[in-house]
Design a protein around this motif. Structure first.
Motif, PDB file in Angstrom:
ATOM      1  N   GLY A  27      -0.694  29.614 -13.548  1.00  0.00           N
ATOM      2  CA  GLY A  27      -0.329  30.143 -14.744  1.00  0.00           C
ATOM      3  C   GLY A  27       1.267  30.566 -14.695  1.00  0.00           C
ATOM      4  N   LEU A 107      -2.165  29.340 -26.365  1.00  0.00           N
ATOM      5  CA  LEU A 107      -3.521  29.330 -25.994  1.00  0.00           C
ATOM      6  C   LEU A 107      -3.729  28.207 -25.194  1.00  0.00           C
ATOM      7  CD1 LEU A 107      -6.089  31.026 -27.153  1.00  0.00           C
ATOM      8  CD2 LEU A 107      -6.442  29.134 -29.015  1.00  0.00           C
ATOM      9  N   TYR A 108      -3.718  28.663 -23.871  1.00  0.00           N
ATOM     10  CA  TYR A 108      -4.157  27.664 -22.570  1.00  0.00           C
ATOM     11  C   TYR A 108      -4.166  28.401 -21.490  1.00  0.00           C
ATOM     12  CZ  TYR A 108       1.146  28.471 -22.336  1.00  0.00           C
ATOM     13  OH  TYR A 108       2.286  28.980 -22.273  1.00  0.00           O
ATOM     14  N   ASN A 109      -4.662  27.757 -20.492  1.00  0.00           N
ATOM     15  CA  ASN A 109      -5.207  28.535 -19.183  1.00  0.00           C
ATOM     16  C   ASN A 109      -5.167  27.511 -18.117  1.00  0.00           C
ATOM     17  OD1 ASN A 109      -8.102  27.805 -18.642  1.00  0.00           O
ATOM     18  ND2 ASN A 109      -7.797  27.865 -21.095  1.00  0.00           N
ATOM     19  N   SER A 111      -8.094  26.959 -15.176  1.00  0.00           N
ATOM     20  CA  SER A 111      -9.493  27.075 -15.043  1.00  0.00           C
ATOM     21  C   SER A 111      -9.863  26.714 -13.725  1.00  0.00           C
ATOM     22  CB  SER A 111     -10.367  26.471 -15.964  1.00  0.00           C
ATOM     23  OG  SER A 111     -11.604  26.553 -15.770  1.00  0.00           O
ATOM     24  N   ASP A 127      -5.400  33.219 -18.569  1.00  0.00           N
ATOM     25  CA  ASP A 127      -4.506  32.839 -19.833  1.00  0.00           C
ATOM     26  C   ASP A 127      -3.151  33.613 -19.418  1.00  0.00           C
ATOM     27  OD1 ASP A 127      -3.180  32.967 -22.019  1.00  0.00           O
ATOM     28  OD2 ASP A 127      -4.901  33.493 -23.259  1.00  0.00           O
ATOM     29  N   THR A 129      -0.515  33.700 -21.280  1.00  0.00           N
ATOM     30  CA  THR A 129       0.173  34.078 -22.242  1.00  0.00           C
ATOM     31  C   THR A 129      -0.177  35.618 -22.700  1.00  0.00           C
ATOM     32  OG1 THR A 129      -1.440  33.362 -23.944  1.00  0.00           O
ATOM     33  CG2 THR A 129       0.133  31.698 -23.037  1.00  0.00           C
ATOM     34  N   ARG A 130      -1.036  36.027 -22.438  1.00  0.00           N
ATOM     35  CA  ARG A 130      -1.464  37.628 -23.008  1.00  0.00           C
ATOM     36  C   ARG A 130      -1.061  38.738 -21.996  1.00  0.00           C
ATOM     37  NH1 ARG A 130      -3.634  33.592 -25.767  1.00  0.00           N
ATOM     38  NH2 ARG A 130      -4.095  33.942 -27.974  1.00  0.00           N
ATOM     39  N   THR A 195      -9.568  24.658 -26.222  1.00  0.00           N
ATOM     40  CA  THR A 195      -9.932  24.940 -24.876  1.00  0.00           C
ATOM     41  C   THR A 195     -11.063  25.455 -24.770  1.00  0.00           C
ATOM     42  OG1 THR A 195      -9.026  26.590 -23.034  1.00  0.00           O
ATOM     43  CG2 THR A 195      -8.138  26.923 -24.968  1.00  0.00           C
ATOM     44  N   ILE A 198     -11.539  28.907 -22.298  1.00  0.00           N
ATOM     45  CA  ILE A 198     -11.238  29.879 -23.293  1.00  0.00           C
ATOM     46  C   ILE A 198     -12.443  30.314 -24.115  1.00  0.00           C
ATOM     47  CG2 ILE A 198      -9.892  30.897 -25.119  1.00  0.00           C
ATOM     48  CD1 ILE A 198      -8.533  31.268 -22.735  1.00  0.00           C
TER      49      ILE A 198
END
Length: 271
Positions: A27, A107-109, A111, A127, A129-130, A195, A198
């Protein structure tokens, strides 16, 4: 899965720790590229890969190989990294939501799932971004940022919020368009995040009540299925048969809506 098919508790905790570390490192790499810029390659018209995907995968694979040199690794961009036999197989998506990433949509991650003797036992979705870190370990529950999560209690399709996705061949196949329309008319809404990892984590945490999709790959679902299962959810194929990460079709839900979702999917395919 029975307790006898799990590694010893101390080993399971060590595996979880490594999975979390690898996801967070991946990440960090993704976020570095959002600031520095990246190059985009087209595998097909709709399927993209960036140098962020590639560096994230290389770094995660190197970290896992250093920690567990005898384990198998299956990653989205480079496939199987070890041909030797092992009861363990790491299944990695170094950037789930590449199209979102390339458009600047946060909105991506990353995994990371782990199979043991053919069944997924650890799942980590990060994730950045959060930021939100979703973790599931077989028989130990699921968390988001360390807090326990559970699926929703919505029991009526008409009160539900569902999520789905579309394959990269949607322009040619038209797959899932009919299903999308049918569910839109029967629910409070259908969303598409882009995704699958998510999507599964959001069902696990009660933000969505159910998810369905076809043409999935192992790295799309290996982590999310563990997280959802440990949060009290249910996962099957479209016909209700047991799901494996090598299945192409998935229905995932809070359990209460499962049969209703399968019923609508059945109507859609009876043409």
């Amino acid at each position: 899965m029975s307790q006898s098919k799990l590694p010893p508790p101390s080993e399971l905790q060590a595996l979880k720790k490594v999975a979390i570390e690898a996801a967070q490192v991946g990440g960090e790499i993704l976020q570095k590229y959002t600031k520095a810029g990246f190059a985009i390659e087209h595998k097909t018209r709709l399927s993209l890969v960036t140098d962020a995907d590639k560096e994230s995968e290389r770094t995660i694979v190197a970290l896992l190989k250093q920690a567990y040199p005898t384990h198998q690794i299956l990653a989205e961009e480079e496939g199987i990294h070890s041909a030797q036999q092992s009861p363990y197989k790491w299944v990695i998506d170094p950037l789930d939501g590449t199209t979102n990433f390339t458009h600047g949509l946060p909105l991506y991650n990353v995994s990371i799932g782990l199979e043991y003797e053919g069944a997924c036992i650890v799942g980590v979705v990060f994730d950045p971004t959060r930021p939100e870190l979703f973790v599931g370990v077989k028989n130990e529950g699921a968390t988001c940022n360390g807090q326990p999560i559970q699926v929703s209690r919505i029991a009526e399709l008409g009160k539900s919020l569902l999520v789905t996705g579309f394959g990269y061949d949607i322009a040619e196949s038209g797959d899932n368009l009919d299903e999308f329309c049918r569910f839109t008319l029967r629910t409070q809404g259908v969303r598409r995040t882009g995704t699958a990892a998510i999507d599964l984590c959001y069902v696990a945490s009660g933000r969505f009540d159910g998810f369905w999709e076809m043409n999935l790959n192992p790295w799309d679902t290996a982590a999310g299925t563990v997280i959802l299962g440990e949060a009290g959810g249910k996962v099957t194929s479209y016909d209700g048969a047991p799901y494996t990460i090598y299945s192409k079709q998935m229905v995932a839900s809070n359990g209460l809506l499962h049969e209703a979702i399968i019923d609508v999917l059945g109507q859609s395919t009876k043409k």
